[in-house]
Design a protein around this motif. Structure first.
Motif, PDB file in Angstrom:
ATOM      1  N   TYR A   1       0.939  -1.132   0.001  1.00 16.45           N
ATOM      2  CA  TYR A   1       0.017  -0.122  -0.067  1.00 16.45           C
ATOM      3  C   TYR A   1       0.796   1.189  -0.019  1.00 16.45           C
ATOM      4  CZ  TYR A   1      -3.361   3.350   1.401  1.00 16.45           C
ATOM      5  OH  TYR A   1      -4.436   4.435   1.384  1.00 16.45           O
TER       6      TYR A   1
ATOM      7  N   VAL B   1      -0.545   7.323  -3.689  1.00 16.38           N
ATOM      8  CA  VAL B   1      -1.234   7.042  -4.870  1.00 16.38           C
ATOM      9  C   VAL B   1      -2.388   7.812  -5.305  1.00 16.38           C
ATOM     10  CG1 VAL B   1      -2.393   5.271  -6.297  1.00 16.38           C
ATOM     11  CG2 VAL B   1      -0.422   4.627  -5.504  1.00 16.38           C
ATOM     12  N   SER B   2      -3.059   8.187  -4.038  1.00 11.32           N
ATOM     13  CA  SER B   2      -4.466   8.797  -3.985  1.00 11.32           C
ATOM     14  C   SER B   2      -4.250  10.401  -3.914  1.00 11.32           C
ATOM     15  CB  SER B   2      -5.360   8.458  -3.041  1.00 11.32           C
ATOM     16  OG  SER B   2      -6.281   9.304  -2.832  1.00 11.32           O
TER      17      SER B   2
ATOM     18  N   HIS C   1     -11.400   7.958   3.907  1.00  8.31           N
ATOM     19  CA  HIS C   1     -11.668   6.624   3.989  1.00  8.31           C
ATOM     20  C   HIS C   1     -13.109   6.362   4.551  1.00  8.31           C
ATOM     21  CE1 HIS C   1      -7.558   5.705   3.055  1.00  8.31           C
ATOM     22  NE2 HIS C   1      -7.042   6.337   4.166  1.00  8.31           N
TER      23      HIS C   1
ATOM     24  N   TYR D   1     -11.934  -1.292 -10.065  1.00  9.32           N
ATOM     25  CA  TYR D   1     -10.893  -0.327  -9.678  1.00  9.32           C
ATOM     26  C   TYR D   1     -10.466  -0.337  -8.344  1.00  9.32           C
ATOM     27  CZ  TYR D   1      -8.119   3.540 -11.876  1.00  9.32           C
ATOM     28  OH  TYR D   1      -6.989   4.074 -12.138  1.00  9.32           O
ATOM     29  N   GLY D   2      -9.361  -0.235  -7.918  1.00 11.95           N
ATOM     30  CA  GLY D   2      -8.636  -0.163  -6.685  1.00 11.95           C
ATOM     31  C   GLY D   2      -8.563  -1.746  -6.005  1.00 11.95           C
TER      32      GLY D   2
ATOM     33  N   SER E   1      -7.751  -2.492  -3.276  1.00  6.49           N
ATOM     34  CA  SER E   1      -7.354  -2.158  -1.934  1.00  6.49           C
ATOM     35  C   SER E   1      -7.687  -3.241  -1.212  1.00  6.49           C
ATOM     36  CB  SER E   1      -8.357  -0.971  -1.333  1.00  6.49           C
ATOM     37  OG  SER E   1      -9.530  -1.379  -1.928  1.00  6.49           O
TER      38      SER E   1
ATOM     39  N   LYS F   1      -9.535  -3.487   1.375  1.00  6.31           N
ATOM     40  CA  LYS F   1     -10.887  -3.566   1.301  1.00  6.31           C
ATOM     41  C   LYS F   1     -11.698  -4.324   0.186  1.00  6.31           C
ATOM     42  CE  LYS F   1     -12.192   1.128   1.607  1.00  6.31           C
ATOM     43  NZ  LYS F   1     -10.796   1.490   0.801  1.00  6.31           N
TER      44      LYS F   1
ATOM     45  N   ASP G   1      -5.420  -0.958 -10.885  1.00  5.03           N
ATOM     46  CA  ASP G   1      -4.751  -0.173  -9.576  1.00  5.03           C
ATOM     47  C   ASP G   1      -3.454   0.399 -10.116  1.00  5.03           C
ATOM     48  OD1 ASP G   1      -4.942  -0.665  -6.291  1.00  5.03           O
ATOM     49  OD2 ASP G   1      -3.247   0.525  -7.054  1.00  5.03           O
ATOM     50  N   ASP G   2      -3.282   1.888  -9.671  1.00  2.00           N
ATOM     51  CA  ASP G   2      -2.073   2.556 -10.156  1.00  2.00           C
ATOM     52  C   ASP G   2      -0.659   2.296  -9.219  1.00  2.00           C
ATOM     53  OD1 ASP G   2      -3.606   3.971 -12.156  1.00  2.00           O
ATOM     54  OD2 ASP G   2      -4.921   5.057 -10.574  1.00  2.00           O
TER      55      ASP G   2
ATOM     56  N   LYS H   1       1.440  -3.354  -7.051  1.00  2.00           N
ATOM     57  CA  LYS H   1       0.567  -4.171  -7.064  1.00  2.00           C
ATOM     58  C   LYS H   1       0.255  -4.852  -8.277  1.00  2.00           C
ATOM     59  CE  LYS H   1      -2.160  -2.111  -3.310  1.00  2.00           C
ATOM     60  NZ  LYS H   1      -3.271  -1.859  -2.528  1.00  2.00           N
TER      61      LYS H   1
ATOM     62  N   ALA I   1     -12.430   0.818  -4.424  1.00  2.00           N
ATOM     63  CA  ALA I   1     -12.082   2.011  -3.479  1.00  2.00           C
ATOM     64  C   ALA I   1     -13.269   2.977  -3.772  1.00  2.00           C
ATOM     65  CB  ALA I   1     -10.613   2.359  -4.121  1.00  2.00           C
TER      66      ALA I   1
ATOM     67  N   ASN J   1     -13.950   4.885  -1.555  1.00  2.00           N
ATOM     68  CA  ASN J   1     -13.718   6.156  -0.659  1.00  2.00           C
ATOM     69  C   ASN J   1     -13.192   7.059  -1.633  1.00  2.00           C
ATOM     70  OD1 ASN J   1     -12.068   3.960  -0.808  1.00  2.00           O
ATOM     71  ND2 ASN J   1     -10.751   4.772   0.957  1.00  2.00           N
ATOM     72  N   PHE J   2     -12.738   6.666  -2.950  1.00  2.00           N
ATOM     73  CA  PHE J   2     -11.827   7.678  -3.893  1.00  2.00           C
ATOM     74  C   PHE J   2     -13.038   7.598  -5.013  1.00  2.00           C
ATOM     75  CE2 PHE J   2      -8.183   6.053  -1.272  1.00  2.00           C
ATOM     76  CZ  PHE J   2      -8.030   7.205  -0.481  1.00  2.00           C
TER      77      PHE J   2
ATOM     78  N   GLU K   1     -12.428  10.908  -7.526  1.00  2.86           N
ATOM     79  CA  GLU K   1     -11.089  10.913  -8.110  1.00  2.86           C
ATOM     80  C   GLU K   1     -10.995   9.784  -9.313  1.00  2.86           C
ATOM     81  OE1 GLU K   1      -7.939  10.901  -5.315  1.00  2.86           O
ATOM     82  OE2 GLU K   1      -6.464  10.434  -7.018  1.00  2.86           O
TER      83      GLU K   1
ATOM     84  N   LYS L   1     -10.803  10.145 -13.460  1.00  4.45           N
ATOM     85  CA  LYS L   1      -9.649   9.696 -14.301  1.00  4.45           C
ATOM     86  C   LYS L   1     -10.354   8.453 -15.299  1.00  4.45           C
ATOM     87  CE  LYS L   1      -6.430   8.480 -11.452  1.00  4.45           C
ATOM     88  NZ  LYS L   1      -5.421   7.866 -10.513  1.00  4.45           N
TER      89      LYS L   1
HETATM   90  P1  TMP Z   1      -7.459   2.246   0.349  1.00  6.28           P
HETATM   91  O1  TMP Z   1      -8.817   2.719   0.304  1.00  6.28           O
HETATM   92  O2  TMP Z   1      -7.299   1.262   1.404  1.00  6.28           O
HETATM   93  O3  TMP Z   1      -6.888   3.653   0.611  1.00  6.28           O
HETATM   94  O4  TMP Z   1      -7.031   1.800  -1.218  1.00  6.28           O
HETATM   95  C1  TMP Z   1      -7.327   2.359  -2.415  1.00  6.28           C
HETATM   96  C2  TMP Z   1      -6.537   1.665  -3.545  1.00  6.28           C
HETATM   97  O5  TMP Z   1      -7.031   2.021  -4.692  1.00  6.28           O
HETATM   98  C3  TMP Z   1      -5.114   1.703  -3.380  1.00  6.28           C
HETATM   99  O6  TMP Z   1      -4.591   0.264  -3.731  1.00  6.28           O
HETATM  100  C4  TMP Z   1      -4.707   2.587  -4.523  1.00  6.28           C
HETATM  101  C5  TMP Z   1      -5.758   2.563  -5.699  1.00  6.28           C
HETATM  102  N1  TMP Z   1      -6.104   3.931  -6.218  1.00  6.28           N
HETATM  103  C6  TMP Z   1      -5.418   3.724  -7.612  1.00  6.28           C
HETATM  104  O7  TMP Z   1      -5.086   2.810  -7.997  1.00  6.28           O
HETATM  105  N2  TMP Z   1      -5.838   5.074  -8.269  1.00  6.28           N
HETATM  106  C7  TMP Z   1      -6.276   6.014  -7.675  1.00  6.28           C
HETATM  107  O8  TMP Z   1      -6.448   7.390  -8.505  1.00  6.28           O
HETATM  108  C8  TMP Z   1      -6.829   5.944  -6.429  1.00  6.28           C
HETATM  109  C9  TMP Z   1      -7.497   7.234  -5.840  1.00  6.28           C
HETATM  110  C10 TMP Z   1      -6.735   4.986  -5.676  1.00  6.28           C
END
Ligand code: TMP
Ligand code: ZN
Length: 409
Positions: free
Chosen positions: A73, A77-78, A248, A318-319, A321, A323, A343-344, A348, A378, A380-381, A384, A388
């Motif tokens: 992690y 990235v965010s 989060h 996407y993500g 994460s 979670k 995932d960016d 990962k 993800a 929570n993002f 964002e 993109k």
């Molecule tokens: P988190 O919710 O535990 O912070 O994890 C978010 C995951 O999403 C983390 O692996 C990074 C990924 N992510 C991207 O790949 N690109 C993005 O633009 C954002 C916001 C998150």
């Protein structure tokens, strides 16, 4: 044994803990692997409630060296998280109100990851030191010029007395929180009445927002202000200010100082305690219905993905994460439901999600695969990620948001 059972509440020592959620056997969500046939070890995932101090906590503790040896992690990235860190740095700077005579106050960040938060503190005028147990992350931070010690928090000798100590998204990961806070106490600088700033996901947000996917083996505790106050006080620390912050899915940020500094306690502390009491968070009954809500979301989500699969349409996620991995495993998904998760985070990519063997791809895969749907693991993002992935949307793609209830947008 790579885990131990919790025998008593980690805040108050109560042995009579009550179970309110059993999510079955689950893999460690950040244990990504390189071969899709890898067999992943699974561990019980059960949440218990303490009716004395009201802490929610997992029934087991997986050894930290298993969870945090090589951690994929990366906070940076965010962009949303970076903005959040900047806001925090500014707020703390204004709170200290530093003038010319103070020089550059020292901020120490515990579990500083790739230096995301400290980078912002540095930008607004602090001297910074990170403490980070994962070698890959501390190396990366050092390369970026954020001075970082590769250690678990616990050895008070590794850092000098600090004007500010920050701990964001780490406190819930710690079993021995008394030890953790005692070291914080010792390292707060007396001369400047040092401040400890702790940010944790807030339990009422998790319960109200059905965020059960934030429950996984790294998160040992699910906090209300009340148990935080109990354990801080035990360690000679007084919480004098509380803020709710949106990061989060909803967190609380608490500001504390050594009790003997006698800082004035702001009304936000009493107001938050009242909010928790009125919301019923000090009663076990409030948590009893959570399990049913969780099962309903799982059933709706799986049904939607199966309908899409059966109609011959395709889904990406996407993500990748923790979670997301938790949700995929709890719903027993495989690559026929979600063919790949984007995932960016470079570390990962082209690894597999434990338990369900779904591959993690990079951004270019959205164009290659042209999916009909994209699950926002993800969530929570969401904003964002939606920004993109505008092209996916313009080409007719739809988003699936699983939490707080399954929606197609
Ligand atoms: P988190 O919710 O535990 O912070 O994890 C978010 C995951 O999403 C983390 O692996 C990074 C990924 N992510 C991207 O790949 N690109 C993005 O633009 C954002 C916001 C998150
Ligand atoms: Zn307790």
């Amino acid at each position: 044994m790579d885990y131990k059972r919790l025998t008593k509440c980690r805040v108050c020592g109560n042995k009579d803990l009550k179970k309110y959620l059993d999510l079955g056997l689950q893999p460690l969500p950040n244990a990504l692997f390189r071969y899709h046939k890898h067999v992943t070890k699974k561990y019980p995932l059960v949440v218990l409630f303490c009716n004395k101090c009201y802490l929610s906590q997992l029934s087991i503790i997986v050894k930290p060296n298993i969870l945090y040896s090589d951690y994929p992690y990366h906070s940076s990235v965010s962009k949303t998280f970076q903005d959040h860190c900047y806001e925090m740095a500014i707020k703390v700077r204004d709170m200290l109100g530093f003038g010319d005579d103070m020089g550059k106050p020292l901020v120490v960040d515990i579990a500083s990851n790739d230096g995301c938060l400290l980078n912002e503190f540095k930008r607004v005028g602090f001297t910074v030191i990170g403490v980070e147990p994962c070698k890959n992350l501390s190396d990366e931070a050092n390369k970026k010029g954020i001075s970082t010690v590769n250690e678990f928090w616990g050895d008070e000798n590794v850092i000098p007395p600090s004007d500010i100590i920050t701990a964001t998204n780490v406190f819930a990961h710690v079993h021995d929180i008394v030890d953790f806070l005692k070291v914080c106490y010792k390292r707060l600088r007396v001369l400047t009445k040092g401040i400890l700033v702790v940010e944790v996901p807030y339990l009422p947000n998790m319960i109200e927002g059905n965020q059960f996917d934030t429950i996984y083996h790294e998160h040992l505790s699910y906090f209300l202000l009340k148990p935080l106050m109990v354990v801080f006080r035990k360690c000679g620390l007084q919480i004098f200010k509380v803020e709710r912050v949106p990061i989060h899915g909803g967190s609380i940020r608490v500001y504390a100082s050594r009790s003997e500094f006698k800082r004035e306690v702001e009304s936000s502390v009493i107001e938050t305690l009242e909010y928790e009491k009125k919301g019923g968070y000090y009663r076990f009954n409030t948590y009893k219905g959570f399990s049913k809500k969780v099962e309903k979301i799982r059933d709706n989500f799986v049904k939607l993905l199966e309908d899409i699969r059966d109609s011959g349409q395709t889904v990406l996620g996407y993500g990748a994460s923790a979670k997301g991995a938790m949700l995929m495993n709890y719903c027993k998904l495989n690559k026929n439901h979600v063919s790949m998760v984007i995932d960016d985070t470079r570390e990962k990519q082209y690894k597999y999600i434990p338990g369900c063997g779904i591959c993690i791809g990079d951004f270019t895969q959205i164009r290659n695969k042209r999916p009909d749907y994209m699950v926002l693991f993800a969530w929570n993002f969401a904003k964002e990620i939606m920004e993109k992935t505008g092209e996916f949307r313009r080409l007719g793609g739809k988003y699936i948001v699983p939490i707080p209830s399954v929606k197609v947008l």
